[in-house]
Design an enzyme around this catalytic site. Structure first.
Site, PDB file in Angstrom:
ATOM      1  N   GLU A  36      -4.446  25.983 -25.863  1.00  0.00           N
ATOM      2  CA  GLU A  36      -5.484  26.930 -25.918  1.00  0.00           C
ATOM      3  C   GLU A  36      -5.086  28.177 -26.802  1.00  0.00           C
ATOM      4  O   GLU A  36      -3.981  29.156 -26.063  1.00  0.00           O
ATOM      5  CB  GLU A  36      -5.272  27.204 -24.194  1.00  0.00           C
ATOM      6  CG  GLU A  36      -6.054  28.459 -23.361  1.00  0.00           C
ATOM      7  CD  GLU A  36      -6.653  28.400 -22.428  1.00  0.00           C
ATOM      8  OE1 GLU A  36      -6.569  27.841 -21.462  1.00  0.00           O
ATOM      9  OE2 GLU A  36      -7.180  29.473 -21.937  1.00  0.00           O
TER      10      GLU A  36
ATOM     11  N   TYR B 224      -3.401  34.566 -16.132  1.00  0.00           N
ATOM     12  CA  TYR B 224      -3.451  33.432 -14.464  1.00  0.00           C
ATOM     13  C   TYR B 224      -2.079  32.801 -15.812  1.00  0.00           C
ATOM     14  O   TYR B 224      -1.991  32.369 -16.137  1.00  0.00           O
ATOM     15  CB  TYR B 224      -4.477  33.530 -14.442  1.00  0.00           C
ATOM     16  CG  TYR B 224      -5.556  32.142 -15.175  1.00  0.00           C
ATOM     17  CD1 TYR B 224      -6.192  32.514 -16.507  1.00  0.00           C
ATOM     18  CD2 TYR B 224      -5.529  31.181 -15.125  1.00  0.00           C
ATOM     19  CE1 TYR B 224      -6.384  31.890 -17.241  1.00  0.00           C
ATOM     20  CE2 TYR B 224      -6.507  30.143 -16.232  1.00  0.00           C
ATOM     21  CZ  TYR B 224      -6.781  30.859 -16.950  1.00  0.00           C
ATOM     22  OH  TYR B 224      -7.234  29.797 -17.848  1.00  0.00           O
TER      23      TYR B 224
ATOM     24  N   GLU C 122      -5.939  31.305 -26.556  1.00  0.00           N
ATOM     25  CA  GLU C 122      -6.892  32.210 -26.500  1.00  0.00           C
ATOM     26  C   GLU C 122      -6.785  34.255 -27.006  1.00  0.00           C
ATOM     27  O   GLU C 122      -5.769  34.649 -26.888  1.00  0.00           O
ATOM     28  CB  GLU C 122      -7.108  32.551 -24.950  1.00  0.00           C
ATOM     29  CG  GLU C 122      -8.446  33.424 -24.392  1.00  0.00           C
ATOM     30  CD  GLU C 122      -8.806  33.775 -23.129  1.00  0.00           C
ATOM     31  OE1 GLU C 122      -8.306  33.055 -21.938  1.00  0.00           O
ATOM     32  OE2 GLU C 122     -10.113  34.487 -22.863  1.00  0.00           O
TER      33      GLU C 122
ATOM     34  N   LYS D 234      -8.929  23.835 -26.165  1.00  0.00           N
ATOM     35  CA  LYS D 234      -9.560  24.882 -25.564  1.00  0.00           C
ATOM     36  C   LYS D 234      -9.454  26.223 -25.969  1.00  0.00           C
ATOM     37  O   LYS D 234      -8.117  26.944 -25.804  1.00  0.00           O
ATOM     38  CB  LYS D 234      -8.614  24.793 -24.051  1.00  0.00           C
ATOM     39  CG  LYS D 234      -9.458  25.829 -23.162  1.00  0.00           C
ATOM     40  CD  LYS D 234      -9.083  25.951 -21.686  1.00  0.00           C
ATOM     41  CE  LYS D 234      -9.283  26.360 -20.470  1.00  0.00           C
ATOM     42  NZ  LYS D 234      -9.248  26.927 -19.367  1.00  0.00           N
TER      43      LYS D 234
END
Lengths: 364, 364
Positions: free
Chosen positions: B188, B364, B190, B230
């Site tokens: 991931e 998170y 992001e 992701k």
């Protein structure tokens, strides 16, 4: 890094992408007729013909006088500089003859390999100086794509990290410059078949090389949709004692490509690298029948594997020209079928077709 | 670089590749329920519920005990460490409940961000220490995939070359270690939506980031067929005044992916990154209808965009269990349809589903 300064306008991108798609339209591939003067010397000496400019012109005329049957299986022809300015016996420029058949004209733009000091006989490729001006001129003179060949080899300690990095970088610079001049770059990172390594080793090296090439192309802001890739198939080394079937070669090749070549690349046009004419067709066919999903066209950019029989039939004699042209058309049609997975095999073991065309450490 | 020392056996590769494909088979996607304690705090605060272990357990219990038919739309669930070992009110382990539904278990493996000195507030991700042992234990405890979130942001001088390289490298190390322990790594990287940049800028940055990620994965000998990606969708920054349609987001997103993500990657599961539930579904649907080549599954790995309505319906009260489960099932089904390009917007989305779930600089 975070800012984008667009390298190409939307119109430039469209032109490049359209050209690339035309070259690799379904059932079509490329005739690599860009042998340098030195390479032609080797070819012509094999059939006992003197390496003169006229003989080279006569030989290319044999190929380019193929009739309309080639329109459905040849999407592009790569020229050598000399040939781009030659004419047929009627004074018609070769470029025009090819364009009139709806075939895209390409030009070899690299200037051969040079050694990388401190390595085990590895090389990079030269030709970047003044490349932009040369491309602009070639574009005016009818070329819409170009080709640049880098060479890597497998041995105990090669390819080294430097060889991979340097060749990937030079390919990316070349590609960037081509696109600035409206020319689709064919990117050719050839890993030679010299050696006794097995299929797995070739696959591993091919994956490393291609990953480096695509990272370099991304770093240099190259528009992938306006490029083509000309890689080696994944095969064992020529001196490897293990024999592999076309299906094994196909699986190894497509696996390597799936792991490294982004789907944005419209087509992969394999080099034949010394495979016999028949081998090159059977392998391409198996590749197109491979069950793995593949988002790019998988076709050919063959030199020797399209011309061996033609060359042999010609032997420098004008009387043989017609028969020689027929041999070329035959191979072109076969490979057009192979590019669609529709080739059923020759059935006959043609003399020149099955003969291995391997030349040690090929540089052309 | 010249030799291959295989990282995985054929059996290991087969297991990884089959697990990855199972997670994204037939329109299925992932429920990202791996909010850390701190992040759950943010969520629960919004619905005025205290952030206790029991409350966290209760909410997850409601989600995991929905009807078995959830397994048609949810192929995998990502858990936070605490949740992997929690039980329902009858004392049954959550992981057994999920496994019995045929859902693959995943675990968040990263340990949060750490600053990169000398940059404009950029970060890398920690968690590599003892990762192999942690993975081995999670595997024993029923987990089959891992997730690791790297964060990049668009700002002055950002993302810097260092941030891109460092995060790509950490992701590749994590992926390599996962695979050694039989876990499929979800990768991931992001690019967060904070900022006022337009969609074109996000596309440029995302292409650079993904190219670096796949080069790093290749360098670290990661088996792509046994991974999932992701990424963020390509969207404008949150403070950008220009609005884009789902079709525009889809085209920019798929263009980015097809220029950088090899076809060998079986699935791409987008993060929702603060998009409302409905936008996340509409965008995913448009992505699956985009006419560009898409050789990977294009699905979801949503946290907020699957749970917002459910959280609002729950409000911390056990009596709201049925309404909570219905809200969750509805979003799961909608996203399953979107992953097949078959979502039809009914127009009856509640306040919670259109409400933007953007939290500045989300961690998170």
């Amino acid at each position: 890094m975070p800012h984008s300064y667009p390298a190409l306008s939307a119109e430039q991108k469209k032109e490049l992408s359209d050209i690339a798609l035309r070259i690799v339209a379904p059932g079509k591939g490329i005739l690599a007729a860009d042998e340098s003067v030195g390479s032609m010397a080797k070819r012509l000496s094999q059939i006992g013909v003197e390496n003169t400019e006229e003989n080279r012109r006569l030989y290319r005329q044999v190929l380019f006088s193929a009739d309309d049957r080639v329109k459905k299986c040849i999407g592009g022809v790569i020229f050598f500089h000399e040939t781009l300015y030659q004419k047929d016996d009627n004074g018609v420029p070769f470029v025009r003859t090819i364009q009139d058949k709806g075939i895209v004209v390409g030009i070899k733009v690299d200037k051969g390999v040079v050694p990388l000091a401190g390595t085990d006989g590895e090389t990079t490729t030269q030709g970047l100086d003044g490349l932009s001006e040369r491309c602009a001129q070639y574009k005016k003179d009818g070329a819409d794509f170009a080709k640049w060949r880098c060479v890597l080899k497998i041995s105990e300690r090669t390819p080294s990290a430097l060889a991979i990095l340097e060749n990937a970088n030079v390919l990316a610079r070349y590609a960037s410059i081509c696109q600035q001049n409206g020319i689709v770059p064919i990117v050719e990172p050839e890993i030679l078949p010299d050696g006794d390594h097995d299929l797995k080793r070739c696959q591993y090296v091919t994956e490393k090389v291609l990953a480096a090439v695509y990272k370099a192309l991304n770093d240099h802001h190259v528009y992938l949709e306006g490029t083509l890739l000309k890689p080696n198939m994944v095969t064992p080394g020529h001196a490897c004692p293990i024999k592999y079937s076309p299906d094994e070669i196909a699986m190894a090749t497509v696996t390597a490509l799936r792991r490294t070549v982004p789907p944005a690349v419209p087509g992969v046009t394999f080099l034949s690298g010394g495979q016999s004419e028949e081998e090159a067709s059977l392998n391409l066919n198996a590749i197109n029948r491979c069950p793995l999903p593949r988002p790019w066209a998988l076709t050919f950019s063959y030199g020797r594997a399209l011309q061996a029989s033609a060359l042999n039939a010609w032997r420098g004699q004008q009387d043989n020209a017609g028969a020689a042209t027929e041999e070329f058309i035959k191979r072109a049609e076969v490979n057009g079928l192979a590019a669609q997975g529709k080739y059923e095999g020759s059935g006959e073991d043609g003399g020149a077709a099955a003969q291995s065309l391997y030349v040690a450490n090929h540089a052309y | 670089m010249a030799y291959q020392f295989p990282a995985l056996t054929p059996e290991q590769k087969k297991e990884l590749s089959e697990t990855a494909q199972r997670i994204v088979a037939n329109g299925k996607g992932i429920l990202a329920a791996d909010e850390s304690v701190g992040t759950m705090g943010n969520r629960l605060q919004r619905i005025k519920v205290e952030n206790t272990e029991e409350n966290r357990r209760q909410f997850r219990e409601i989600l995991f005990t929905v009807d078995n038919s959830i397994n048609q739309s949810i192929g995998g669930v990502i858990l936070f460490h605490e949740t992997l070992y929690q039980k329902d009110s009858q004392g049954k382990l959550f992981r057994d409940i999920l496994k019995e539904k045929g859902i693959v278990l995943g675990i968040k493996l990263d340990q949060g961000g750490a600053p990169l000195a000398g940059t404009n507030k950029e970060t890398t991700i920690q968690g590599l220490d003892g990762l192999s042992e942690r993975c081995a234990q999670y595997k024993k405890d029923g987990v089959d995939f891992g997730k690791w979130r790297a964060v990049l942001r668009i700002d002055k001088q950002c993302p810097s070359h260092l941030a891109i390289q460092e995060n790509a490298n950490a992701l590749a190390r994590y992926a390599s270690i996962c695979q050694q322990n039989g876990l499929v790594p979800i990768v991931e990287p992001e690019v967060i939506p904070d900022g006022d940049h337009d969609m074109e800028h996000c596309q440029y940055v995302t292409e650079k980031v993904l190219a670096a990620v796949y080069k790093a994965l290749n360098d670290h000998h990661v088996y792509l067929e046994g991974t999932l990606l992701k990424p963020n969708m390509v969207t404008a920054g949150h403070a950008c005044t220009k609005k884009y349609t789902p079709e525009q987001v889809a085209m920019a997103t798929v263009t980015t992916l097809y220029r950088t993500v090899p076809a060998a990657v079986p699935g791409i599961c987008f993060l929702s990154g603060g998009m409302s539930e409905e936008d996340a579904t509409l965008n995913l649907n448009a992505i699956n209808l985009c006419p560009l080549p898409k050789p990977w599954k294009l699905s979801f790995s949503y946290g907020r965009a699957l749970q917002a309505s459910a959280l609002a319906a729950w409000g911390g009260k056990a009596a709201n269990k049925k309404a909570t489960q219905e809200a969750f099932m509805k979003r799961a089904l909608a996203n399953y349809q979107a992953a097949k390009g078959q979502y039809v917007h009914t127009g009856s989305s509640g306040a919670a589903s259109t409400q933007s779930l953007f939290t500045a600089c989300y961690t998170y």
